[in-house]
Design a protein around this motif. Structure first.
Motif, PDB file in Angstrom:
ATOM      1  N   LEU A   7     -12.023  -2.114  15.302  1.00 37.11           N
ATOM      2  CA  LEU A   7     -13.154  -1.357  14.768  1.00 37.11           C
ATOM      3  C   LEU A   7     -12.650  -0.227  13.864  1.00 37.11           C
ATOM      4  CD1 LEU A   7     -16.217  -1.577  15.093  1.00 37.11           C
ATOM      5  CD2 LEU A   7     -16.066   0.118  16.898  1.00 37.11           C
ATOM      6  N   ARG A   8     -11.585   0.460  14.301  1.00 41.43           N
ATOM      7  CA  ARG A   8     -10.988   1.530  13.485  1.00 41.43           C
ATOM      8  C   ARG A   8     -10.396   0.976  12.189  1.00 41.43           C
ATOM      9  NH1 ARG A   8      -9.276   3.146  18.591  1.00 41.43           N
ATOM     10  NH2 ARG A   8      -7.242   2.189  18.247  1.00 41.43           N
ATOM     11  N   GLN A   9     -10.015  -0.297  12.197  1.00 36.41           N
ATOM     12  CA  GLN A   9      -9.456  -0.920  11.000  1.00 36.41           C
ATOM     13  C   GLN A   9     -10.546  -1.324  10.004  1.00 36.41           C
ATOM     14  OE1 GLN A   9      -6.186  -1.142  10.099  1.00 36.41           O
ATOM     15  NE2 GLN A   9      -5.937   0.163  11.880  1.00 36.41           N
ATOM     16  N   GLY A  10     -11.810  -1.119  10.370  1.00 39.33           N
ATOM     17  CA  GLY A  10     -12.904  -1.321   9.424  1.00 39.33           C
ATOM     18  C   GLY A  10     -13.573  -2.681   9.468  1.00 39.33           C
ATOM     19  N   HIS A  12      -8.019  -1.314  -7.091  1.00 42.54           N
ATOM     20  CA  HIS A  12      -7.788  -2.740  -6.840  1.00 42.54           C
ATOM     21  C   HIS A  12      -6.450  -2.965  -6.135  1.00 42.54           C
ATOM     22  CE1 HIS A  12     -11.169  -3.676  -9.469  1.00 42.54           C
ATOM     23  NE2 HIS A  12     -11.138  -4.886  -8.918  1.00 42.54           N
ATOM     24  N   ALA A  13      -5.421  -2.283  -6.578  1.00 42.78           N
ATOM     25  CA  ALA A  13      -4.104  -2.437  -5.952  1.00 42.78           C
ATOM     26  C   ALA A  13      -4.143  -1.980  -4.500  1.00 42.78           C
ATOM     27  CB  ALA A  13      -3.051  -1.644  -6.734  1.00 42.78           C
ATOM     28  N   TYR A  14      -4.805  -0.864  -4.252  1.00 44.15           N
ATOM     29  CA  TYR A  14      -4.897  -0.353  -2.883  1.00 44.15           C
ATOM     30  C   TYR A  14      -5.697  -1.308  -2.001  1.00 44.15           C
ATOM     31  CZ  TYR A  14      -5.016   2.827   0.998  1.00 44.15           C
ATOM     32  OH  TYR A  14      -4.847   3.366   2.238  1.00 44.15           O
ATOM     33  N   ALA A  15      -6.815  -1.815  -2.515  1.00 45.62           N
ATOM     34  CA  ALA A  15      -7.654  -2.725  -1.741  1.00 45.62           C
ATOM     35  C   ALA A  15      -6.896  -4.015  -1.419  1.00 45.62           C
ATOM     36  CB  ALA A  15      -8.940  -3.043  -2.503  1.00 45.62           C
ATOM     37  N   ARG A  16      -6.155  -4.522  -2.374  1.00 47.81           N
ATOM     38  CA  ARG A  16      -5.386  -5.753  -2.148  1.00 47.81           C
ATOM     39  C   ARG A  16      -4.326  -5.539  -1.063  1.00 47.81           C
ATOM     40  NH1 ARG A  16      -6.103  -9.760  -4.623  1.00 47.81           N
ATOM     41  NH2 ARG A  16      -6.797  -8.862  -6.574  1.00 47.81           N
ATOM     42  N   ARG A  17      -3.610  -4.412  -1.149  1.00 46.26           N
ATOM     43  CA  ARG A  17      -2.588  -4.101  -0.142  1.00 46.26           C
ATOM     44  C   ARG A  17      -3.225  -3.896   1.237  1.00 46.26           C
ATOM     45  NH1 ARG A  17      -0.387   0.007  -2.451  1.00 46.26           N
ATOM     46  NH2 ARG A  17      -1.340   1.634  -1.217  1.00 46.26           N
ATOM     47  N   ALA A  18      -4.365  -3.239   1.277  1.00 43.58           N
ATOM     48  CA  ALA A  18      -5.045  -2.996   2.555  1.00 43.58           C
ATOM     49  C   ALA A  18      -5.470  -4.315   3.212  1.00 43.58           C
ATOM     50  CB  ALA A  18      -6.267  -2.100   2.344  1.00 43.58           C
ATOM     51  N   ALA A  19      -5.944  -5.256   2.421  1.00 41.85           N
ATOM     52  CA  ALA A  19      -6.403  -6.529   2.971  1.00 41.85           C
ATOM     53  C   ALA A  19      -5.249  -7.459   3.312  1.00 41.85           C
ATOM     54  CB  ALA A  19      -7.340  -7.217   1.978  1.00 41.85           C
ATOM     55  N   GLU A  20      -4.286  -7.567   2.423  1.00 46.59           N
ATOM     56  CA  GLU A  20      -3.250  -8.592   2.571  1.00 46.59           C
ATOM     57  C   GLU A  20      -2.017  -8.147   3.345  1.00 46.59           C
ATOM     58  OE1 GLU A  20      -2.500  -9.976  -1.383  1.00 46.59           O
ATOM     59  OE2 GLU A  20      -4.524 -10.789  -1.600  1.00 46.59           O
ATOM     60  N   VAL A  21      -1.744  -6.852   3.358  1.00 47.04           N
ATOM     61  CA  VAL A  21      -0.539  -6.365   4.030  1.00 47.04           C
ATOM     62  C   VAL A  21      -0.882  -5.592   5.299  1.00 47.04           C
ATOM     63  CG1 VAL A  21       1.514  -4.908   3.786  1.00 47.04           C
ATOM     64  CG2 VAL A  21       0.721  -6.270   1.850  1.00 47.04           C
ATOM     65  N   LYS A  22      -1.866  -4.716   5.198  1.00 50.66           N
ATOM     66  CA  LYS A  22      -2.206  -3.867   6.342  1.00 50.66           C
ATOM     67  C   LYS A  22      -3.301  -4.454   7.226  1.00 50.66           C
ATOM     68  CE  LYS A  22      -0.716   0.359   4.126  1.00 50.66           C
ATOM     69  NZ  LYS A  22      -1.010   1.756   3.870  1.00 50.66           N
ATOM     70  N   PHE A  23      -3.922  -5.537   6.795  1.00 47.38           N
ATOM     71  CA  PHE A  23      -4.989  -6.217   7.541  1.00 47.38           C
ATOM     72  C   PHE A  23      -6.119  -5.263   7.910  1.00 47.38           C
ATOM     73  CE2 PHE A  23      -1.017  -8.506   8.925  1.00 47.38           C
ATOM     74  CZ  PHE A  23      -1.137  -9.507   7.988  1.00 47.38           C
ATOM     75  N   ARG A  24      -6.705  -4.663   6.904  1.00 51.03           N
ATOM     76  CA  ARG A  24      -7.821  -3.738   7.105  1.00 51.03           C
ATOM     77  C   ARG A  24      -9.113  -4.377   6.624  1.00 51.03           C
ATOM     78  NH1 ARG A  24      -4.520   1.318   5.888  1.00 51.03           N
ATOM     79  NH2 ARG A  24      -3.528   1.573   7.913  1.00 51.03           N
ATOM     80  N   GLY A  25     -10.212  -3.947   7.206  1.00 52.22           N
ATOM     81  CA  GLY A  25     -11.529  -4.452   6.833  1.00 52.22           C
ATOM     82  C   GLY A  25     -12.096  -3.709   5.637  1.00 52.22           C
ATOM     83  N   LYS A  26     -13.254  -4.171   5.192  1.00 54.21           N
ATOM     84  CA  LYS A  26     -13.900  -3.603   4.000  1.00 54.21           C
ATOM     85  C   LYS A  26     -14.214  -2.117   4.156  1.00 54.21           C
ATOM     86  CE  LYS A  26     -16.307  -7.798   2.580  1.00 54.21           C
ATOM     87  NZ  LYS A  26     -17.636  -8.406   2.367  1.00 54.21           N
ATOM     88  N   ARG A  27     -14.799  -1.759   5.296  1.00 55.88           N
ATOM     89  CA  ARG A  27     -15.253  -0.366   5.461  1.00 55.88           C
ATOM     90  C   ARG A  27     -14.112   0.633   5.394  1.00 55.88           C
ATOM     91  NH1 ARG A  27     -18.721  -0.952  10.639  1.00 55.88           N
ATOM     92  NH2 ARG A  27     -18.721  -3.165  10.290  1.00 55.88           N
ATOM     93  N   ARG A  28     -13.041   0.366   6.130  1.00 54.75           N
ATOM     94  CA  ARG A  28     -11.922   1.309   6.126  1.00 54.75           C
ATOM     95  C   ARG A  28     -11.247   1.332   4.762  1.00 54.75           C
ATOM     96  NH1 ARG A  28      -7.035   2.362  10.367  1.00 54.75           N
ATOM     97  NH2 ARG A  28      -5.916   3.809   9.033  1.00 54.75           N
TER      98      ARG A  28
END
Length: 161
Positions: A135-138, A61-77
């Motif tokens: 696309l690479r960002q998911g 959960h912590a990783y997913a939150r950081r990926a979405a909110e800080v790194k701006f990554r999509g679901k797949r990546r």
């Protein structure tokens, strides 16, 4: 002269966890690198998991939150990266679903584009670079195209060239 003090896998694991949240797999890998006995490693991880110090769901959960909110990554990546941490696919999927139910993937995509784009998409080469980067960002291909076309100069006539 005092006897040399031995440090066991549990104590080392606690020190590692004091620095940073780790998944059980990451913790296992770090303890194995220190050439500790396998039985001692598994006992320590079991004890830490039972005590709540190691929780793969919390790490996911912590990783997913950081990926979405800080790194701006999509679901797949985000999901692929969580699974690469050694977290099982079901836990990774649940964490990504939870985070993206609170954070709209479309809004994350818009922020990712804003980060990479100053103004409008000017030409086909810039469109292509942004498309492949996102696309690479998911992010889903159809959503990327729709967002980029809405930001294109001249309504994206260069895409049809």
């Amino acid at each position: 002269m005092p006897a040399p003090r031995t440090v066991n896998a549990y104590q080392i694991a606690l020190r590692l966890l004091a620095r940073r949240e780790l998944s059980s797999n990451q913790l296992r890998e770090r303890l194995v690198r220190r050439e500790l006995p396998a039985v001692e490693i598994e006992t320590a991880i079991t004890r830490l998991t039972h005590n709540g110090a190691v929780d793969d769901g919390r790490v996911a959960h912590a990783y997913a939150r950081r990926a979405a909110e800080v790194k701006f990554r999509g679901k797949r990546r985000t999901r692929r990266e969580i699974e690469a941490l050694g977290i099982d696919a079901e836990t990774a999927g649940q964490a990504v679903a939870d985070v993206f139910s609170e954070t709209n993937e479309e809004a994350v995509l818009e922020r990712a584009i804003d980060k990479r784009l100053d103004g409008q998409v000017r030409d086909r080469a810039q469109f292509r670079r942004l498309y492949h980067s996102l696309l690479r960002q998911g992010f889903p291909a159809d959503r990327i195209v729709a967002q980029l076309l809405s930001r294109a100069e001249g309504n994206g006539t260069f895409v049809e060239e």
